[in-house]
Scaffold this active site. Structure first.
Site, PDB file in Angstrom:
ATOM      1  N   GLU A  62       0.822  -1.212   0.000  1.00 45.72           N
ATOM      2  CA  GLU A  62       0.000   0.000   0.000  1.00 45.72           C
ATOM      3  C   GLU A  62       0.858   1.266   0.000  1.00 45.72           C
ATOM      4  OE1 GLU A  62      -3.565  -1.874   2.753  1.00 45.72           O
ATOM      5  OE2 GLU A  62      -1.746  -1.145   3.691  1.00 45.72           O
ATOM      6  N   ASP A 233      -7.919  -5.104   8.314  1.00 46.57           N
ATOM      7  CA  ASP A 233      -7.516  -3.850   7.661  1.00 46.57           C
ATOM      8  C   ASP A 233      -7.358  -3.998   6.157  1.00 46.57           C
ATOM      9  OD1 ASP A 233      -5.265  -5.398   7.720  1.00 46.57           O
ATOM     10  OD2 ASP A 233      -3.966  -3.938   8.692  1.00 46.57           O
TER      11      ASP A 233
END
Ligand SMILES: NC(=O)c1ccc[n+]([C@@H]2O[C@H](COP(=O)([O-])OP(=O)(O)OC[C@H]3O[C@@H](n4cnc5c(N)ncnc54)[C@H](O)[C@@H]3O)[C@@H](O)[C@H]2O)c1
Length: 352
Positions: A62, A233
């Site tokens: 990410e 998450d």
């Protein structure tokens, strides 16, 4: 701190560890929570976006950017639950802070340790607004890399003194308990998640698994509890049974990102949630009743990393715990980039 145009301060893992140890981990967490709280307090100033995630069968990579108009920060971070079996971290990261007005980097830093610190500081900061005021006992389910940081942050910021630890891997729990032995906690090692949550006013879930897991079932969560759920998450990676969400007041960092990644991916897209900055600014209530179940559905947001980089940068002038990296080309005449290469070649008797 003045810096030569081509040199960028770099905080290595070794320097980060020295910085944390010199400041003291508790003070570092308290000060960092102050920076995060200050940045959440000026939420509207930030250019915000959900992070850019690249998924694979094994995990995710990410990029997490944020800017306040003067500084720009981003973090590169992975999440690979299978990594520990091969001796790697589940979560490893580095990040950069830059000057918005000229685009030049001001700091490059390791962020694996810094992410554990900022996640713990954010969790404890959220709990200050949401957890029962008299909370003394916290259960931690999932006793991996994040766990000790979570425990110490809740000790330092909320006065948590009793910990109830559980992990499917008993060696992880033993290591966590040993690492925290000198930190003044009363620690109970538990044989199941059901046992861990008994009598806990705060439950932290910090497990790593790439699936819709059910770490907590509905019947394990009693009235009045605060849930600090940090392990769910990613899309398809959650920790709580959906029924718990339906009984909870849900607080998130940045809802466009949490709708995709958090526990609330299990709910309708219009299910009511409150962003944490609204509670901190007084625009929305936090805990209003003793019997209320509050859930901080944490996924980690770029502003927290921005705050963490900002905090580290503010320590550098005094600590000198960094090295200068020759990261940016800096020709004497800015447009003569090729000329710089040419002259370097002539000096080394190599053709450009
Ligand atoms: N919200 C955030 O900001 C944030 C920040 C960092 C990490 N995380 C997430 O937190 C989680 C934990 O991170 P970490 O670095 O500590 O990972 P880690 O791999 O070091 O530790 C995870 C632990 O969870 C345990 N576990 C797995 N399944 C379990 C289960 N069913 N019951 C009990 N324990 C179980 C594992 O045995 C392991 O010890 C990860 O999912 C990570 O992505 C979130």
């Amino acid at each position: 701190m003045t810096q030569a145009l081509n040199l960028v301060p770099f905080v290595s893992v070794e320097h980060m560890m020295k910085l944390v140890l010199r400041i003291g981990v508790e003070k570092f967490l308290i000060d960092l929570a102050g920076y995060i709280e200050a940045d959440f307090g000026r939420w509207q100033h930030f250019d915000k976006s959900a992070r850019v995630a690249s998924h694979s069968d094994e995990g995710v990579i990410e990029l997490m950017p944020a800017s306040d108009g003067d500084l720009y920060g981003f973090k590169y971070v992975n999440g690979h639950p299978g990594n520990t079996k091969a001796g790697r971290q589940t979560v490893a990261a580095f990040g950069l802070l830059a000057d918005v007005h000229n685009g030049y980097p001001l700091l490059l830093s390791e962020m694996t340790i810094l992410t554990a610190l900022r996640t713990a500081a954010t969790s404890a900061m959220a709990a200050k607004y949401l957890a029962p005021k008299d909370a003394q006992t916290m259960a931690i389910i999932g006793n991996g890399a994040q766990s000790e940081f979570q425990a110490i942050a809740f000790g330092a910021l909320l006065g948590i003194r009793k910990l109830r630890l559980y992990d499917i891997d008993a060696s992880a729990t033993r290591r966590c308990a040993n690492n925290l032995a000198q930190k003044g906690f009363d620690i109970t090692i538990c044989a199941s998640a059901e046992e861990a949550v008994m009598g806990a006013q705060i439950i932290t879930t910090a497990t790593a698994d790439k699936q819709y897991a059910t770490i907590l079932n509905d019947n394990m969560v009693g009235a009045g509890v605060h849930l600090n759920a940090i392990g769910g998450d990613c899309p398809g990676k959650t920790e709580l049974h959906r029924d718990i969400l339906l009984r909870s007041s849900i607080f998130v960092e940045y809802s466009p990102q949490t709708r995709i990644e958090g526990e609330i991916q299990q709910l309708d897209a219009n299910h009511a949630v409150t962003e944490l900055w609204q509670v901190m600014s007084g625009a929305a209530p936090g805990r209003t009743k003793p019997e209320q179940i509050t859930l901080f559905d944490s996924v980690g947001f770029a502003v927290e990393d921005f705050s963490a980089l900002r905090y580290v940068r503010d320590q550098l002038a005094e600590s000198h715990l960094y090295q200068d990296l020759d990261l940016l080309a800096d020709p004497d005449e800015p447009r003569d980039l090729f000329g710089m290469l040419l002259r370097a070649g002539q000096a080394a008797a190599l053709p450009a």
